[in-house]
Design an enzyme around this catalytic site. Structure first.
Site, PDB file in Angstrom:
ATOM      1  N   ASP A 139       0.849  -1.197   0.000  1.00 41.47           N
ATOM      2  CA  ASP A 139       0.000   0.000   0.000  1.00 41.47           C
ATOM      3  C   ASP A 139       0.889   1.253   0.000  1.00 41.47           C
ATOM      4  O   ASP A 139       1.895   1.318   0.707  1.00 41.47           O
ATOM      5  CB  ASP A 139      -0.897  -0.018   1.244  1.00 41.47           C
ATOM      6  CG  ASP A 139      -2.038   0.974   1.167  1.00 41.47           C
ATOM      7  OD1 ASP A 139      -3.194   0.529   1.161  1.00 41.47           O
ATOM      8  OD2 ASP A 139      -1.774   2.189   1.126  1.00 41.47           O
ATOM      9  N   HIS A 162      -7.231  -5.654   2.577  1.00 41.69           N
ATOM     10  CA  HIS A 162      -6.051  -5.101   3.258  1.00 41.69           C
ATOM     11  C   HIS A 162      -5.412  -6.160   4.149  1.00 41.69           C
ATOM     12  O   HIS A 162      -6.107  -6.822   4.935  1.00 41.69           O
ATOM     13  CB  HIS A 162      -6.452  -3.934   4.169  1.00 41.69           C
ATOM     14  CG  HIS A 162      -6.938  -2.715   3.451  1.00 41.69           C
ATOM     15  ND1 HIS A 162      -6.131  -1.634   3.196  1.00 41.69           N
ATOM     16  CD2 HIS A 162      -8.153  -2.401   2.945  1.00 41.69           C
ATOM     17  CE1 HIS A 162      -6.828  -0.693   2.568  1.00 41.69           C
ATOM     18  NE2 HIS A 162      -8.062  -1.139   2.404  1.00 41.69           N
ATOM     19  N   GLN A 213     -14.439   2.759   1.769  1.00 40.44           N
ATOM     20  CA  GLN A 213     -13.816   2.353   0.493  1.00 40.44           C
ATOM     21  C   GLN A 213     -13.528   3.589  -0.352  1.00 40.44           C
ATOM     22  O   GLN A 213     -14.419   4.408  -0.583  1.00 40.44           O
ATOM     23  CB  GLN A 213     -14.740   1.394  -0.272  1.00 40.44           C
ATOM     24  CG  GLN A 213     -14.090   0.829  -1.536  1.00 40.44           C
ATOM     25  CD  GLN A 213     -14.978  -0.165  -2.290  1.00 40.44           C
ATOM     26  OE1 GLN A 213     -16.167  -0.313  -1.988  1.00 40.44           O
ATOM     27  NE2 GLN A 213     -14.390  -0.830  -3.279  1.00 40.44           N
ATOM     28  N   ASN A 260     -13.141  -3.030   2.901  1.00 42.15           N
ATOM     29  CA  ASN A 260     -14.179  -2.001   2.928  1.00 42.15           C
ATOM     30  C   ASN A 260     -15.066  -2.069   1.678  1.00 42.15           C
ATOM     31  O   ASN A 260     -14.555  -2.259   0.575  1.00 42.15           O
ATOM     32  CB  ASN A 260     -13.521  -0.617   2.989  1.00 42.15           C
ATOM     33  CG  ASN A 260     -12.619  -0.456   4.198  1.00 42.15           C
ATOM     34  OD1 ASN A 260     -12.921  -0.968   5.277  1.00 42.15           O
ATOM     35  ND2 ASN A 260     -11.498   0.229   4.031  1.00 42.15           N
ATOM     36  N   HIS A 287     -10.602  -4.989  -2.962  1.00 46.76           N
ATOM     37  CA  HIS A 287      -9.260  -5.287  -2.451  1.00 46.76           C
ATOM     38  C   HIS A 287      -9.361  -5.639  -0.976  1.00 46.76           C
ATOM     39  O   HIS A 287     -10.242  -5.157  -0.266  1.00 46.76           O
ATOM     40  CB  HIS A 287      -8.301  -4.106  -2.663  1.00 46.76           C
ATOM     41  CG  HIS A 287      -8.826  -2.809  -2.148  1.00 46.76           C
ATOM     42  ND1 HIS A 287      -9.747  -2.061  -2.835  1.00 46.76           N
ATOM     43  CD2 HIS A 287      -8.573  -2.129  -1.009  1.00 46.76           C
ATOM     44  CE1 HIS A 287     -10.040  -0.978  -2.139  1.00 46.76           C
ATOM     45  NE2 HIS A 287      -9.358  -1.000  -1.013  1.00 46.76           N
TER      46      HIS A 287
HETATM   47  P1  5GP Z   1      -9.803   1.581   0.706  1.00 46.64           P
HETATM   48  O1  5GP Z   1      -9.899   2.858   1.516  1.00 46.64           O
HETATM   49  O2  5GP Z   1     -10.493   1.714  -0.634  1.00 46.64           O
HETATM   50  O3  5GP Z   1     -10.215   0.346   1.438  1.00 46.64           O
HETATM   51  O4  5GP Z   1      -8.259   1.382   0.433  1.00 46.64           O
HETATM   52  C1  5GP Z   1      -7.570   1.955  -0.618  1.00 46.64           C
HETATM   53  C2  5GP Z   1      -6.104   1.808  -0.302  1.00 46.64           C
HETATM   54  O5  5GP Z   1      -5.370   1.914  -1.508  1.00 46.64           O
HETATM   55  C3  5GP Z   1      -5.553   2.873   0.649  1.00 46.64           C
HETATM   56  O6  5GP Z   1      -4.941   2.230   1.762  1.00 46.64           O
HETATM   57  C4  5GP Z   1      -4.541   3.635  -0.199  1.00 46.64           C
HETATM   58  O7  5GP Z   1      -3.398   4.012   0.532  1.00 46.64           O
HETATM   59  C5  5GP Z   1      -4.196   2.637  -1.282  1.00 46.64           C
HETATM   60  N1  5GP Z   1      -3.857   3.200  -2.583  1.00 46.64           N
HETATM   61  C6  5GP Z   1      -4.565   4.140  -3.273  1.00 46.64           C
HETATM   62  N2  5GP Z   1      -4.003   4.362  -4.474  1.00 46.64           N
HETATM   63  C7  5GP Z   1      -2.909   3.537  -4.553  1.00 46.64           C
HETATM   64  C8  5GP Z   1      -1.926   3.310  -5.561  1.00 46.64           C
HETATM   65  O8  5GP Z   1      -1.921   3.914  -6.627  1.00 46.64           O
HETATM   66  N3  5GP Z   1      -0.973   2.364  -5.292  1.00 46.64           N
HETATM   67  C9  5GP Z   1      -0.957   1.664  -4.102  1.00 46.64           C
HETATM   68  N4  5GP Z   1       0.029   0.772  -3.946  1.00 46.64           N
HETATM   69  N5  5GP Z   1      -1.863   1.870  -3.133  1.00 46.64           N
HETATM   70  C10 5GP Z   1      -2.836   2.787  -3.352  1.00 46.64           C
END
Ligand code: 5GP
Ligand code: ZN
Length: 134
Positions: free
Chosen positions: A31, A102, A94, A87, A100
């Site tokens: 991440d 975590h 999300q 999420n 995805h």
């Molecule tokens: P969510 O909040 O949707 O459950 O998690 C999205 C996650 O994706 C966040 O922890 C954020 O830091 C990560 N993230 C967002 N854009 C990128 C990216 O371009 N590359 C990587 N490796 N992580 C990302």
């Protein structure tokens, strides 16, 4: 693959990432905004916006992979515990609308909190909720 989806591009290798595992169905990446050292994301290569859209076959494989990754990461990173977080929907936190999972290694005193605030509920309310779900 959705052209407008950044995780489709990362999962399929069109955008580079710090990949720690890959097979025909998934890519696991670090991440970019890690909660802790080693925070990683399991990305299915096929696009689904969220858990509701995820094919059963992918759903059945993802937790097996999560277990495998958590076991390896715990050994390699010497973490003290592990959170698996997933999420669905903006209201649930999300931010990227490609399913995805975590993988969050936890360390003593890492300063992170992945918790909710417990509330109080009566037996009647629990009964009502139970009946509304089953
Ligand atoms: P969510 O909040 O949707 O459950 O998690 C999205 C996650 O994706 C966040 O922890 C954020 O830091 C990560 N993230 C967002 N854009 C990128 C990216 O371009 N590359 C990587 N490796 N992580 C990302
Ligand atoms: Zn996607």
């Amino acid at each position: 693959m959705l052209d407008s989806c950044i995780f489709c591009k990362i999962a399929n290798g069109a955008i580079p990432s710090k990949t720690i595992y890959e097979d025909e169905d998934f890519r696991v990446i670090l991440d970019l905004g890690p909660a802790t050292k080693g925070h990683a994301l399991i990305l299915p290569k096929e696009h689904s916006a969220n858990l509701y859209e995820l094919p059963d076959e992918t759903a059945s494989k993802v937790m097996v992979l999560a277990k495998k990754m958590a076991t390896k990461m715990t050994e390699k990173l010497s973490c003290d515990g592990f959170n698996i977080v997933q999420n669905n929907g903006e209201v649930a936190g999300q931010t990227v609308m490609h399913y995805h999972l975590h993988l969050i290694p936890r360390y003593q005193d890492d300063g992170q909190k992945i918790l909710w605030k417990p509330t109080e509920v009566s037996q009647e309310e629990l009964e009502q909720v139970k009946n509304s779900i089953i």
